[in-house]
Scaffold this active site. Structure first.
Site, PDB file in Angstrom:
ATOM      1  N   GLU A  91       0.825  -1.208   0.000  1.00 25.20           N
ATOM      2  CA  GLU A  91       0.000   0.000   0.000  1.00 25.20           C
ATOM      3  C   GLU A  91       0.859   1.258   0.000  1.00 25.20           C
ATOM      4  O   GLU A  91       0.505   2.261  -0.640  1.00 25.20           O
ATOM      5  CB  GLU A  91      -0.939   0.000   1.211  1.00 25.20           C
ATOM      6  CG  GLU A  91      -1.893  -1.169   1.260  1.00 25.20           C
ATOM      7  CD  GLU A  91      -2.820  -1.226   0.054  1.00 25.20           C
ATOM      8  OE1 GLU A  91      -3.291  -0.156  -0.373  1.00 25.20           O
ATOM      9  OE2 GLU A  91      -3.059  -2.339  -0.453  1.00 25.20           O
ATOM     10  N   HIS A 147      -1.354  -8.126  10.009  1.00 23.01           N
ATOM     11  CA  HIS A 147      -1.959  -8.647   8.774  1.00 23.01           C
ATOM     12  C   HIS A 147      -1.017  -9.612   8.068  1.00 23.01           C
ATOM     13  O   HIS A 147      -1.401 -10.730   7.728  1.00 23.01           O
ATOM     14  CB  HIS A 147      -2.330  -7.489   7.842  1.00 23.01           C
ATOM     15  CG  HIS A 147      -3.059  -7.919   6.607  1.00 23.01           C
ATOM     16  ND1 HIS A 147      -2.420  -8.464   5.516  1.00 23.01           N
ATOM     17  CD2 HIS A 147      -4.373  -7.894   6.297  1.00 23.01           C
ATOM     18  CE1 HIS A 147      -3.314  -8.765   4.584  1.00 23.01           C
ATOM     19  NE2 HIS A 147      -4.505  -8.417   5.036  1.00 23.01           N
ATOM     20  N   GLU A 178      -1.405 -13.498   7.361  1.00 22.35           N
ATOM     21  CA  GLU A 178      -1.013 -13.901   6.015  1.00 22.35           C
ATOM     22  C   GLU A 178       0.494 -13.861   5.767  1.00 22.35           C
ATOM     23  O   GLU A 178       0.924 -13.876   4.612  1.00 22.35           O
ATOM     24  CB  GLU A 178      -1.725 -13.008   4.987  1.00 22.35           C
ATOM     25  CG  GLU A 178      -3.241 -13.113   5.027  1.00 22.35           C
ATOM     26  CD  GLU A 178      -3.916 -12.222   4.001  1.00 22.35           C
ATOM     27  OE1 GLU A 178      -3.200 -11.650   3.152  1.00 22.35           O
ATOM     28  OE2 GLU A 178      -5.147 -12.096   4.047  1.00 22.35           O
ATOM     29  N   VAL A 206      -7.066  -0.325  12.384  1.00 18.30           N
ATOM     30  CA  VAL A 206      -8.505  -0.423  12.608  1.00 18.30           C
ATOM     31  C   VAL A 206      -8.876  -1.834  13.048  1.00 18.30           C
ATOM     32  O   VAL A 206      -8.150  -2.791  12.789  1.00 18.30           O
ATOM     33  CB  VAL A 206      -9.309  -0.047  11.338  1.00 18.30           C
ATOM     34  CG1 VAL A 206      -8.937   1.341  10.847  1.00 18.30           C
ATOM     35  CG2 VAL A 206      -9.101  -1.069  10.230  1.00 18.30           C
ATOM     36  N   HIS A 210     -10.357  -8.388   9.802  1.00 21.17           N
ATOM     37  CA  HIS A 210      -9.331  -9.281  10.357  1.00 21.17           C
ATOM     38  C   HIS A 210      -9.428  -9.367  11.878  1.00 21.17           C
ATOM     39  O   HIS A 210      -9.297 -10.450  12.458  1.00 21.17           O
ATOM     40  CB  HIS A 210      -7.940  -8.816   9.943  1.00 21.17           C
ATOM     41  CG  HIS A 210      -7.667  -9.016   8.493  1.00 21.17           C
ATOM     42  ND1 HIS A 210      -7.617 -10.259   7.904  1.00 21.17           N
ATOM     43  CD2 HIS A 210      -7.441  -8.126   7.495  1.00 21.17           C
ATOM     44  CE1 HIS A 210      -7.360 -10.131   6.612  1.00 21.17           C
ATOM     45  NE2 HIS A 210      -7.257  -8.845   6.345  1.00 21.17           N
TER      46      HIS A 210
END
Length: 269
Positions: A91, A147, A178, A206, A210
């Site tokens: 990102e 994440h 992941e 946030v 997940h």
């Protein structure tokens, strides 16, 4: 092009979970706005799927490209882009592509660091974890669930784990949905720790899908149920990092560094 108008664009991955969005991303944006009077603070998301979901509900959020173009069209000459990302991963790369395409539209533009970039950032995050999460965990072990990514920036999670151990904490563990460390490797690290009561937190800005499902969900492969199957007594704290002032302060500090870098430059970029 010269203009005295200044803006901070807070670039977040985004979330479709309405309840957590303003408690986390919104809270970070408000903290930055309060800290830097005289700067216009705007929102952008880096996830196009999240933007599309919100559009379907009548909620518009700009992708980074549109947000930057809007600022240029409105005459903002100085812009700081502050990501609320954990690391310099996929990102971040998307965001930087859009920033680099538009540098010549501004007198000056600077980009703040994601949460984990420099060596000092890791130390600051560990201090924030102790302050924010420590009182909730008390004497229990802590598991922080990130994440994870296929990007090489995923190594930040392993560095964070090593630095936590080096700081003297042998009861705080980092895992990912992941990436690596994964649940299995984290359980291997925990097996000689001696503590069976575990408090689990999302290592995410946030508390979205997940946190609610991969961390605390009812499916057999959720981290909560994986821990139960391994003989632990987990308790899930489903709150994003953006809800804690300790983590909001880290992003504010990174924005301050980016603003300071503008004054050290001899001319427009």
């Amino acid at each position: 092009m010269s203009s005295g108008k200044k803006a901070i664009l807070v670039a977040s991955y985004g979330t479709s979970y309405d309840k957590t969005r303003e408690k986390t991303i919104g809270a970070i944006e408000r903290h930055i706005a309060e800290s830097f009077p005289g700067w216009e603070v705007r929102r952008a998301f880096t996830s196009r799927p999240v933007i599309r979901i919100l559009e379907g509900r009548g909620i518009h959020v700009d992708f980074v490209d549109a947000a930057l173009d809007r600022l240029a069209d409105e005459g903002y000459g100085t812009v700081v882009v502050q990501p609320t990302l954990v690391m310099n991963g996929v990102e971040y790369d998307y965001m930087m592509e859009e920033v680099d395409k538009r540098r010549d539209r501004f007198d000056a533009i600077a980009v703040g660091r994601p949460l984990l970039t420099t060596s000092e950032d890791f130390d600051a995050l560990i201090e924030a974890i102790e302050s924010a999460y420590g009182p909730e965990a008390e004497d229990d072990a802590m598991v922080l669930m990130g994440h994870g990514t296929t990007h090489f920036a995923n190594s930040a999670y392993s560095e964070l784990q090593l630095r936590i151990i080096a700081s003297g904490r042998r009861d705080v563990y980092v895992t990912t949905v992941e990436g690596f460390p994964n649940y299995e490797s984290t359980l291997d690290l925990m097996k000689d720790g001696g503590r069976r009561d575990v408090v689990m937190f999302p290592l995410m800005i946030v508390a979205g899908d997940h946190a609610n499902n991969d961390l605390a969900g009812d499916e057999d492969d959720s981290l909560r149920n994986v821990m139960i199957a391994a003989g632990y007594n987990p308790r899930c704290v489903v709150r994003g990092m953006g809800e804690y002032p300790e983590f909001r302060d880290l992003f504010r500090a990174h924005a301050a560094d980016a603003i300071a870098s503008l004054s050290r430059r001899s001319g427009p970029r």
